[in-house]
Design a protein around this motif. Structure first.
Motif, PDB file in Angstrom:
ATOM      1  N   UNK A  35       0.803  -1.218   0.000  1.00  0.00           N
ATOM      2  CA  UNK A  35       0.000   0.000   0.000  1.00  0.00           C
ATOM      3  C   UNK A  35       0.838   1.272   0.000  1.00  0.00           C
ATOM      4  N   UNK A  36       2.094   1.173   0.379  1.00  0.00           N
ATOM      5  CA  UNK A  36       2.975   2.339   0.440  1.00  0.00           C
ATOM      6  C   UNK A  36       4.239   2.039  -0.358  1.00  0.00           C
ATOM      7  N   UNK A  37       4.570   2.921  -1.277  1.00  0.00           N
ATOM      8  CA  UNK A  37       5.761   2.747  -2.089  1.00  0.00           C
ATOM      9  C   UNK A  37       6.848   3.714  -1.640  1.00  0.00           C
ATOM     10  N   UNK A  38       8.023   3.191  -1.343  1.00  0.00           N
ATOM     11  CA  UNK A  38       9.180   4.034  -1.036  1.00  0.00           C
ATOM     12  C   UNK A  38       9.872   4.330  -2.362  1.00  0.00           C
ATOM     13  N   UNK A  39       9.748   5.580  -2.826  1.00  0.00           N
ATOM     14  CA  UNK A  39      10.173   5.918  -4.178  1.00  0.00           C
ATOM     15  C   UNK A  39      11.531   6.603  -4.228  1.00  0.00           C
ATOM     16  N   UNK A  40      12.196   6.728  -3.099  1.00  0.00           N
ATOM     17  CA  UNK A  40      13.538   7.303  -3.105  1.00  0.00           C
ATOM     18  C   UNK A  40      14.398   6.554  -2.103  1.00  0.00           C
ATOM     19  N   UNK A  41      15.708   6.597  -2.253  1.00  0.00           N
ATOM     20  CA  UNK A  41      16.579   5.953  -1.271  1.00  0.00           C
ATOM     21  C   UNK A  41      16.420   6.590   0.104  1.00  0.00           C
ATOM     22  N   UNK A  61      19.867  10.453  11.760  1.00  0.00           N
ATOM     23  CA  UNK A  61      18.747  11.197  11.183  1.00  0.00           C
ATOM     24  C   UNK A  61      18.584  10.747   9.742  1.00  0.00           C
ATOM     25  N   UNK A  62      17.394  10.256   9.400  1.00  0.00           N
ATOM     26  CA  UNK A  62      17.169   9.707   8.066  1.00  0.00           C
ATOM     27  C   UNK A  62      15.856  10.224   7.494  1.00  0.00           C
ATOM     28  N   UNK A  63      15.754  10.175   6.175  1.00  0.00           N
ATOM     29  CA  UNK A  63      14.532  10.624   5.497  1.00  0.00           C
ATOM     30  C   UNK A  63      14.379   9.880   4.177  1.00  0.00           C
ATOM     31  N   UNK A  64      13.163   9.910   3.647  1.00  0.00           N
ATOM     32  CA  UNK A  64      12.883   9.314   2.349  1.00  0.00           C
ATOM     33  C   UNK A  64      11.583   9.890   1.821  1.00  0.00           C
ATOM     34  N   UNK A  65      11.164   9.466   0.645  1.00  0.00           N
ATOM     35  CA  UNK A  65       9.909   9.915   0.033  1.00  0.00           C
ATOM     36  C   UNK A  65       9.054   8.693  -0.228  1.00  0.00           C
ATOM     37  N   UNK A  66       7.769   8.795   0.144  1.00  0.00           N
ATOM     38  CA  UNK A  66       6.849   7.683  -0.081  1.00  0.00           C
ATOM     39  C   UNK A  66       5.683   8.133  -0.951  1.00  0.00           C
ATOM     40  N   UNK A  67       5.027   7.168  -1.554  1.00  0.00           N
ATOM     41  CA  UNK A  67       3.813   7.421  -2.340  1.00  0.00           C
ATOM     42  C   UNK A  67       2.710   6.547  -1.766  1.00  0.00           C
ATOM     43  N   UNK A  68       1.560   7.154  -1.484  1.00  0.00           N
ATOM     44  CA  UNK A  68       0.453   6.420  -0.899  1.00  0.00           C
ATOM     45  C   UNK A  68      -0.880   7.054  -1.295  1.00  0.00           C
TER      46      UNK A  68
END
Length: 207
Positions: A35-41, A61-68
């Motif tokens: 249901x959730x796509x991690x679209x960036x490293x 400290x980490x971050x990413x971009x998701x699509x939902x």
């Protein structure tokens, strides 16, 4: 730039923070959901500090971009998520007998040579995923009658009293119950009035 979250404890200097920039593919740390796509490293920085002999303090400290999917309009959208965590690794020769991640506190164990931040990173990112996400606080959602995305165009439904069945906000089963109760009360009053008139007529005929 490191492309892994596995670190060699033997290369960490004593008494000073050793900072590493990381960029790791999401699939490498098991961030793969239907249901959730991690679209960036997963990107971020990791600070390591050796202290108390072989103990390793970690601040990341980490971050990413998701699509939902938006919970109102059901359209897919992207959002940034970021998080941070702190843990400490302690060497343990019986590392295989321990659960190194499910500890209730922030204590982890390693074999004295390398340690892996993948699972800690994964869990802290997953917690940031909203249960009911909105593409925007101003999202108007879908028309309950025709399903039109109200963010893109006006609804074609006529908002009148004749289409109450499509207005789920005002058409309530409790409203129907109230109408039935009112009808029952009116019918009872009518019966009482009829009985009174009948008694009055009977009394008149006797005299």
């Amino acid at each position: 730039m490191k492309n892994t979250l596995v670190f060699d404890a033997r290369k960490i200097q004593d008494g000073v923070f050793n900072t590493h920039e990381v960029e790791v593919p999401a699939t490498r740390i098991d961030l793969d959901f239907e249901e959730v796509q991690f679209i960036s490293p997963v990107r971020g920085s990791v600070e390591l500090l050796r202290h108390s002999e072989e103990n390793i303090y970690v601040k990341a400290e980490v971050s990413t971009i998701i699509e939902l999917e938006c919970g109102r309009c059901l359209e897919m959208f992207q959002m940034d998520i970021e998080t941070s965590f702190e843990v400490q690794f302690t060497p343990d020769i019986n590392i295989e007998d321990r659960d190194t991640v499910d500890s209730e506190d922030d204590e982890r164990y390693y074999d004295g040579e390398t340690f892996d931040l993948s699972e800690d990173t994964r869990r802290t990112l997953v917690i940031q995923i909203p249960i009911w996400a909105l593409c925007s606080e101003a999202c108007e959602g879908l028309c309950a009658g025709c399903g039109t995305n109200l963010n893109d165009e006006d609804c074609i439904c006529d908002v009148t009293d004749d289409v109450e069945d499509t207005d789920f906000g005002t058409h309530s089963p409790f409203a129907e119950l109230a109408q039935l109760l009112d009808a029952a009360k009116s019918e009872e009053k009518l019966e009482q009035q009829t009985r009174k008139e009948s008694k009055s007529q009977n009394g008149t005929s006797k005299t």
